[in-house]
Design a protein around this motif. Structure first.
Motif, PDB file in Angstrom:
ATOM      1  N   PHE A  59       0.851  -1.262   0.304  1.00 28.03           N
ATOM      2  CA  PHE A  59      -0.034  -0.078   0.005  1.00 28.03           C
ATOM      3  C   PHE A  59       0.645   0.934  -0.051  1.00 28.03           C
ATOM      4  O   PHE A  59       1.022   1.837  -0.423  1.00 28.03           O
ATOM      5  CB  PHE A  59      -1.159   0.325   1.398  1.00 28.03           C
ATOM      6  CG  PHE A  59      -1.930   1.314   1.280  1.00 28.03           C
ATOM      7  CD1 PHE A  59      -2.713   1.425   0.545  1.00 28.03           C
ATOM      8  CD2 PHE A  59      -2.002   2.307   2.441  1.00 28.03           C
ATOM      9  CE1 PHE A  59      -3.770   3.256   1.083  1.00 28.03           C
ATOM     10  CE2 PHE A  59      -2.142   2.590   2.415  1.00 28.03           C
ATOM     11  CZ  PHE A  59      -3.494   3.235   1.710  1.00 28.03           C
ATOM     12  N   VAL A  60       1.500   1.086   0.812  1.00 29.63           N
ATOM     13  CA  VAL A  60       2.694   2.464   1.000  1.00 29.63           C
ATOM     14  C   VAL A  60       3.742   3.083  -0.832  1.00 29.63           C
ATOM     15  O   VAL A  60       4.099   3.720  -1.250  1.00 29.63           O
ATOM     16  CB  VAL A  60       3.549   2.356   2.208  1.00 29.63           C
ATOM     17  CG1 VAL A  60       4.554   3.518   2.114  1.00 29.63           C
ATOM     18  CG2 VAL A  60       2.973   2.630   3.587  1.00 29.63           C
ATOM     19  N   HIS A  61       4.057   1.451  -0.760  1.00 23.97           N
ATOM     20  CA  HIS A  61       4.915   1.535  -2.055  1.00 23.97           C
ATOM     21  C   HIS A  61       4.080   1.962  -3.595  1.00 23.97           C
ATOM     22  O   HIS A  61       3.941   2.847  -4.362  1.00 23.97           O
ATOM     23  CB  HIS A  61       5.178   0.453  -2.558  1.00 23.97           C
ATOM     24  CG  HIS A  61       5.985   0.134  -3.710  1.00 23.97           C
ATOM     25  ND1 HIS A  61       6.495  -1.161  -4.073  1.00 23.97           N
ATOM     26  CD2 HIS A  61       7.140   1.155  -4.722  1.00 23.97           C
ATOM     27  CE1 HIS A  61       7.438  -0.931  -5.691  1.00 23.97           C
ATOM     28  NE2 HIS A  61       7.247   0.426  -5.371  1.00 23.97           N
ATOM     29  N   GLY A  62       2.861   1.558  -3.318  1.00 21.54           N
ATOM     30  CA  GLY A  62       1.673   1.506  -4.077  1.00 21.54           C
ATOM     31  C   GLY A  62       1.459   3.416  -4.057  1.00 21.54           C
ATOM     32  O   GLY A  62       1.682   3.970  -5.712  1.00 21.54           O
ATOM     33  N   MET A  63       0.620   3.539  -2.926  1.00 20.12           N
ATOM     34  CA  MET A  63       1.208   5.079  -2.860  1.00 20.12           C
ATOM     35  C   MET A  63       2.130   6.202  -3.314  1.00 20.12           C
ATOM     36  O   MET A  63       1.671   7.190  -4.202  1.00 20.12           O
ATOM     37  CB  MET A  63       0.995   6.061  -1.040  1.00 20.12           C
ATOM     38  CG  MET A  63      -0.454   5.582  -0.795  1.00 20.12           C
ATOM     39  SD  MET A  63      -0.843   5.874   1.046  1.00 20.12           S
ATOM     40  CE  MET A  63      -0.984   7.360   1.196  1.00 20.12           C
ATOM     41  N   HIS A  64       3.205   5.854  -3.217  1.00 21.11           N
ATOM     42  CA  HIS A  64       4.573   6.548  -3.611  1.00 21.11           C
ATOM     43  C   HIS A  64       4.239   6.125  -5.122  1.00 21.11           C
ATOM     44  O   HIS A  64       5.204   7.148  -5.699  1.00 21.11           O
ATOM     45  CB  HIS A  64       5.681   5.997  -3.318  1.00 21.11           C
ATOM     46  CG  HIS A  64       6.812   6.316  -3.162  1.00 21.11           C
ATOM     47  ND1 HIS A  64       6.859   8.146  -1.903  1.00 21.11           N
ATOM     48  CD2 HIS A  64       8.335   6.659  -3.776  1.00 21.11           C
ATOM     49  CE1 HIS A  64       8.527   8.643  -2.117  1.00 21.11           C
ATOM     50  NE2 HIS A  64       8.950   7.560  -3.666  1.00 21.11           N
ATOM     51  N   LYS A  65       4.091   5.371  -5.330  1.00 21.26           N
ATOM     52  CA  LYS A  65       4.620   4.583  -6.659  1.00 21.26           C
ATOM     53  C   LYS A  65       3.532   5.925  -7.619  1.00 21.26           C
ATOM     54  O   LYS A  65       3.710   6.404  -8.948  1.00 21.26           O
ATOM     55  CB  LYS A  65       4.027   3.481  -7.100  1.00 21.26           C
ATOM     56  CG  LYS A  65       4.021   3.116  -8.721  1.00 21.26           C
ATOM     57  CD  LYS A  65       4.341   2.091  -8.857  1.00 21.26           C
ATOM     58  CE  LYS A  65       3.988   1.283 -10.988  1.00 21.26           C
ATOM     59  NZ  LYS A  65       3.842  -0.088 -10.438  1.00 21.26           N
ATOM     60  N   TRP A  66       2.540   5.502  -7.291  1.00 21.95           N
ATOM     61  CA  TRP A  66       1.273   6.141  -8.234  1.00 21.95           C
ATOM     62  C   TRP A  66       1.392   7.681  -7.682  1.00 21.95           C
ATOM     63  O   TRP A  66       0.561   8.902  -8.250  1.00 21.95           O
ATOM     64  CB  TRP A  66      -0.226   5.324  -8.146  1.00 21.95           C
ATOM     65  CG  TRP A  66      -0.071   3.959  -8.940  1.00 21.95           C
ATOM     66  CD1 TRP A  66      -0.059   3.089  -7.681  1.00 21.95           C
ATOM     67  CD2 TRP A  66      -0.376   3.967  -9.625  1.00 21.95           C
ATOM     68  NE1 TRP A  66      -0.186   1.662  -8.175  1.00 21.95           N
ATOM     69  CE2 TRP A  66      -0.517   2.697  -9.959  1.00 21.95           C
ATOM     70  CE3 TRP A  66      -0.560   4.480 -11.283  1.00 21.95           C
ATOM     71  CZ2 TRP A  66       0.099   1.627 -10.691  1.00 21.95           C
ATOM     72  CZ3 TRP A  66      -0.621   3.864 -11.983  1.00 21.95           C
ATOM     73  CH2 TRP A  66       0.108   2.312 -11.817  1.00 21.95           C
ATOM     74  N   GLY A  67       1.132   7.785  -6.920  1.00 22.94           N
ATOM     75  CA  GLY A  67       1.063   9.471  -6.156  1.00 22.94           C
ATOM     76  C   GLY A  67       2.407  10.118  -6.909  1.00 22.94           C
ATOM     77  O   GLY A  67       2.240  11.574  -7.280  1.00 22.94           O
TER      78      GLY A  67
END
Lengths: 318, 224
Positions: free
Chosen positions: A135-143
């Motif tokens: 989730f945190v990695h996804g937030m960083h990637k898509w963010g």
């Protein structure tokens, strides 16, 4: 029992005692107050009141030393032009996207290893094993994509509303530097997962830099820290991505916001600004009734024989 | 109105400094340097010196790799008999040890061919790095060509560009034969006539004026 604040605050900084406490004589209350005594809250109410006051007192203590409330109220309650709309939130949205990137990035750094042999497995560990890691990695990637999109929308708003014009040119320049730094973040961050996609994308990106004449070859050697993409390239990109550029971005966002507050925002181009208000003489001396008839916008008024109006209708102009 | 326009056009001028307070002790007419000015300049110079002491080493640290050339590395890739004249064999060898797969390179290796007018008894090692932007090309046996998956670059059997966006032939690696064993060494680039030049990055032309527009980098090895 002495109050906690009395123990903590040195004597010269304490509040002056109220009448009736700590040896200050109580002055008699005025007669009208005596006749109708105010309702006194019970012990529980008084405790609640004190509890409510504690954070206020603490805030006041800090503010007395920081003198920040004047600045904060000036900034938060500043006047904005008529017609300010949702497009004006794109800058704040970009700032929010940056904060998301900064916070998630710090927590990703706790698990990430910038080494050519371990980078990919540490990302796999974050995604597969760490609690909420994906989730945190996804937030960083898509963010990251969200931030790039928002910064361009914000730039488009500034451009199409003409908000880059005098006296805000410097803020436009700072914004362009911020855009370049954001793209640098996107470029350096792309290599870090160190999978096939990021490896080859970075090779292509660095080689595009290299096609610039004269300086290009040296620029790509600088980016790679050598003639081939290798271990030093990864640590170099990592340092640029999480130390060098974020610091510069934070400093420039500070300057950007300072100028926004200092210079104010512009009205949208479609907002009609009234012509300069000019007092013009009128032949009609009847106070309160304009000789020029009904003004549909209601702006017209005649004060002491002088029409104060936004329009130059009818009467002779100066 | 005309007066206003004149006012706007006039450039801003700082008001002249007028000394209102009595001159400080030691002041004399025509002095060019006050004590305050001396200290201002001195403290700014000191600050600049301290800043340079931090910034210059840091910049040097970041820029140094441009001027650093690693040690020449030769790796045995098998006996000469392993390679033929009419087709390529893939060889994976280590260019930078200790950093895993990233330090490896892939070469297509064959013996030199008389039919193509090459010097006999040599081994040709062609890099799989596309000369467009560095994607990995693949030798397609049926076509006898190298084909890049990214942007459609096509090279002939000798690695010369025959189609797509690449700007020069495929890079090569130096080879030598010691005691019947083929050894593979540093990378070099070639011009469109297959003349060896120092290694260039993908996307950079070679030969003619391009040798000056894309100058050779100190981090690369001299060509054979």
């Amino acid at each position: 029992m002495p109050k906690l604040s009395d123990l903590l605050v040195p004597a010269p900084l304490r509040k002056t005692p109220k009448p009736g406490e700590a040896g200050v004589p109580r002055t008699p209350a005025p007669q009208d107050l005596k006749s109708a005594p105010p309702e006194r809250p019970g012990d529980l109410g008084r405790l609640g009141e004190q509890a409510l006051e504690a954070p206020i007192e603490a805030t006041a203590w800090v503010d007395q030393r920081l003198a920040a409330s004047g600045f904060l109220t000036g900034m938060l309650f500043r006047k904005v032009p008529k017609g300010t709309n949702w497009f004006y939130t794109l800058g704040s949205a970009t700032l929010f996207a940056f904060i998301v990137q900064a916070v998630t990035g710090v927590f990703l750094a706790m698990f990430y290893t910038p080494s050519t042999t371990q980078a990919y497995s540490s990302i796999a560990h974050i995604n597969n094993d760490v609690f909420l890691g994906q989730f945190v990695h996804g937030m960083h990637k898509w963010g990251a994509s969200v931030m790039v999109i928002l910064i361009f929308l914000h730039m488009g708003r500034t451009f199409f509303f003409g908000a880059y014009k005098y006296p805000r040119e410097l803020n436009w320049v700072i914004g362009v530097v911020l855009l370049i730094l954001t793209m640098t973040m996107a470029f350096t961050g792309y290599l870090l997962p160190f999978d096939q996609r990021s490896y080859w994308a970075s090779i292509v990106g660095i080689n595009i830099n290299g096609t610039g004449p004269i300086v290009g070859p040296y620029l790509s050697d600088f980016l790679r820290a050598g003639p081939e993409l290798g271990a030093t390239t990864l640590s170099r990109f990592y340092a640029i991505h999480m130390l060098l550029v974020p610091g510069a971005i934070i400093a420039l966002i500070g300057a950007h916001l300072y100028l926004v507050v200092k210079l104010g925002t512009t009205a949208p181009p479609w907002t009609k600004t009234g012509k300069p208000r000019v007092a013009e003489p009128t032949s009609d001396l009847d106070a309160g009734v304009s000789g020029n008839g009904y003004h549909p916008d209601g702006a017209g008024a005649t004060i002491a024989g002088v029409r104060v109006d936004g329009h130059n209708g009818g009467g002779a102009t100066a | 109105m005309a007066q206003d326009a004149d006012n706007i056009k006039q450039p801003y001028r700082a008001p002249e400094q007028v000394r209102t307070e009595p001159p400080p002790p030691g002041y004399f007419e025509g002095e060019s340097m006050t004590r305050r000015k001396v200290f201002t300049i001195a403290s700014q110079a000191l600050g600049g010196l301290a800043g340079a002491a931090i910034v210059l080493p840091a910049v040097g640290f970041a820029v140094a790799p441009i001027f650093h050339r690693g040690k020449e590395r030769w790796e045995k890739i098998g006996p000469v008999g392993d390679f033929t004249e009419d087709t390529y064999r893939q060889v994976v060898f280590t260019e930078t040890p200790g950093i895993g797969d990233v330090g490896k390179q892939l070469a297509y290796v064959r013996q030199s061919s008389k039919e193509l007018g090459e010097e006999a008894g040599q081994v040709v090692a062609i890099s799989n790095r596309c000369a467009h932007l560095g994607c990995p090309v693949r030798f397609v046996q049926a076509a006898g060509n190298f084909i890049c998956p990214c942007h459609g670059g096509v090279y002939d059997f000798q690695g010369k560009r025959i189609g797509g966006p690449p700007v020069r032939p495929l890079d090569r690696f130096q080879t030598r034969i010691t005691k019947g064993e083929v050894e593979i060494g540093p990378r070099y680039s070639v011009t469109s006539q297959l003349k060896p030049v120092r290694a260039r990055d993908p996307g950079e032309f070679t030969g003619g004026v391009w040798e000056y527009l894309y100058p050779p980098r100190p981090s690369t090895f001299p060509p054979p």
